[in-house]
Design a protein around this motif. Sequence first.
Motif, mmCIF file in Angstrom:
data_model
loop_
_atom_site.group_PDB
_atom_site.id
_atom_site.type_symbol
_atom_site.label_atom_id
_atom_site.label_comp_id
_atom_site.label_asym_id
_atom_site.label_seq_id
_atom_site.Cartn_x
_atom_site.Cartn_y
_atom_site.Cartn_z
ATOM 1 N N ILE A 1 1.054 -1.230 0.085
ATOM 2 C CA ILE A 1 -0.070 -0.015 0.104
ATOM 3 C C ILE A 1 0.974 1.354 0.046
ATOM 4 O O ILE A 1 1.895 1.325 0.963
ATOM 5 C CB ILE A 1 -0.775 -0.006 1.316
ATOM 6 N N LEU A 2 0.833 2.045 -0.935
ATOM 7 C CA LEU A 2 1.514 3.328 -1.113
ATOM 8 C C LEU A 2 0.522 4.486 -0.329
ATOM 9 O O LEU A 2 -0.553 4.716 -1.079
ATOM 10 C CB LEU A 2 1.913 3.809 -2.498
ATOM 11 N N LEU A 3 1.121 5.139 0.602
ATOM 12 C CA LEU A 3 0.375 6.207 1.471
ATOM 13 C C LEU A 3 0.954 7.670 0.835
ATOM 14 O O LEU A 3 2.194 7.654 0.671
ATOM 15 C CB LEU A 3 0.457 5.896 2.710
ATOM 16 N N LEU B 1 6.394 4.303 -10.774
ATOM 17 C CA LEU B 1 4.975 4.304 -10.410
ATOM 18 C C LEU B 1 4.511 5.604 -10.434
ATOM 19 O O LEU B 1 5.268 6.558 -9.409
ATOM 20 C CB LEU B 1 4.759 3.408 -9.356
ATOM 21 N N ALA B 2 3.763 6.291 -11.316
ATOM 22 C CA ALA B 2 3.139 7.523 -11.107
ATOM 23 C C ALA B 2 1.722 7.480 -10.508
ATOM 24 O O ALA B 2 1.027 6.686 -11.028
ATOM 25 C CB ALA B 2 3.244 8.385 -12.559
ATOM 26 N N SER B 3 1.449 8.276 -9.747
ATOM 27 C CA SER B 3 0.147 8.122 -8.900
ATOM 28 C C SER B 3 -0.490 9.753 -9.109
ATOM 29 O O SER B 3 0.235 10.573 -8.935
ATOM 30 C CB SER B 3 -0.020 7.655 -7.901
ATOM 31 N N GLY B 4 -1.970 9.881 -9.177
ATOM 32 C CA GLY B 4 -2.605 11.076 -9.187
ATOM 33 C C GLY B 4 -3.774 10.934 -8.759
ATOM 34 O O GLY B 4 -4.420 9.857 -8.932
ATOM 35 N N GLY B 5 -4.458 12.051 -8.585
ATOM 36 C CA GLY B 5 -5.806 12.161 -8.057
ATOM 37 C C GLY B 5 -6.542 13.509 -7.602
ATOM 38 O O GLY B 5 -6.072 14.453 -8.283
ATOM 39 N N ASP B 6 -7.463 13.109 -6.909
ATOM 40 C CA ASP B 6 -8.161 14.475 -6.362
ATOM 41 C C ASP B 6 -7.559 15.626 -5.619
ATOM 42 O O ASP B 6 -8.006 16.686 -5.673
ATOM 43 C CB ASP B 6 -9.443 14.009 -5.634
ATOM 44 N N LYS C 1 2.772 12.035 -8.065
ATOM 45 C CA LYS C 1 3.762 11.432 -7.008
ATOM 46 C C LYS C 1 4.549 10.554 -8.036
ATOM 47 O O LYS C 1 3.934 9.734 -8.672
ATOM 48 C CB LYS C 1 3.288 10.935 -5.845
ATOM 49 N N ILE C 2 5.617 10.463 -8.116
ATOM 50 C CA ILE C 2 6.647 9.714 -8.805
ATOM 51 C C ILE C 2 7.141 8.562 -7.673
ATOM 52 O O ILE C 2 7.997 9.192 -6.933
ATOM 53 C CB ILE C 2 7.563 10.169 -9.762
ATOM 54 N N TRP C 3 7.007 7.267 -7.520
ATOM 55 C CA TRP C 3 7.384 6.395 -6.713
ATOM 56 C C TRP C 3 8.731 5.656 -7.406
ATOM 57 O O TRP C 3 8.424 5.073 -8.425
ATOM 58 C CB TRP C 3 6.434 5.579 -6.270
#
Length: 103
Positions: free
Chosen positions: A10-12, A30-35, A40-42
């Motif tokens: 789980i990435l927080l 891994l790139a993440s994005g949202g509301d 964020k680049i992991w």
Amino acid sequence: NSLTGKQLLILLGHDKFLRAVEWSPDGKFLASGGDDAKVKIWSMEKWLRTMQPKDVQMVHEIEKMRISSKPESLLSLAWSNGKNNSLLATGAGAKVPLVTTAF
């Protein structure tokens, strides 16, 4: 794990709902994005070898993507297929901003 259904990690780090995740073409990030309007680049390279949560590092964060006068939710992410994972397209609202991920 797709064979057993066991959760591996789980990435927080996001403050609101996550809407998009995308592996880099070389599989190291891994790139993440949202509301929360953040990208964020992991770094996943070491974790892929060890499967230890401590081996995941957030290496880059782009705060509050502003497409207009206010931050907008990020709904999609796509890496360029270049040599060094240097461009990431983000989908937010009716626009597609490109951000550099050189770090």
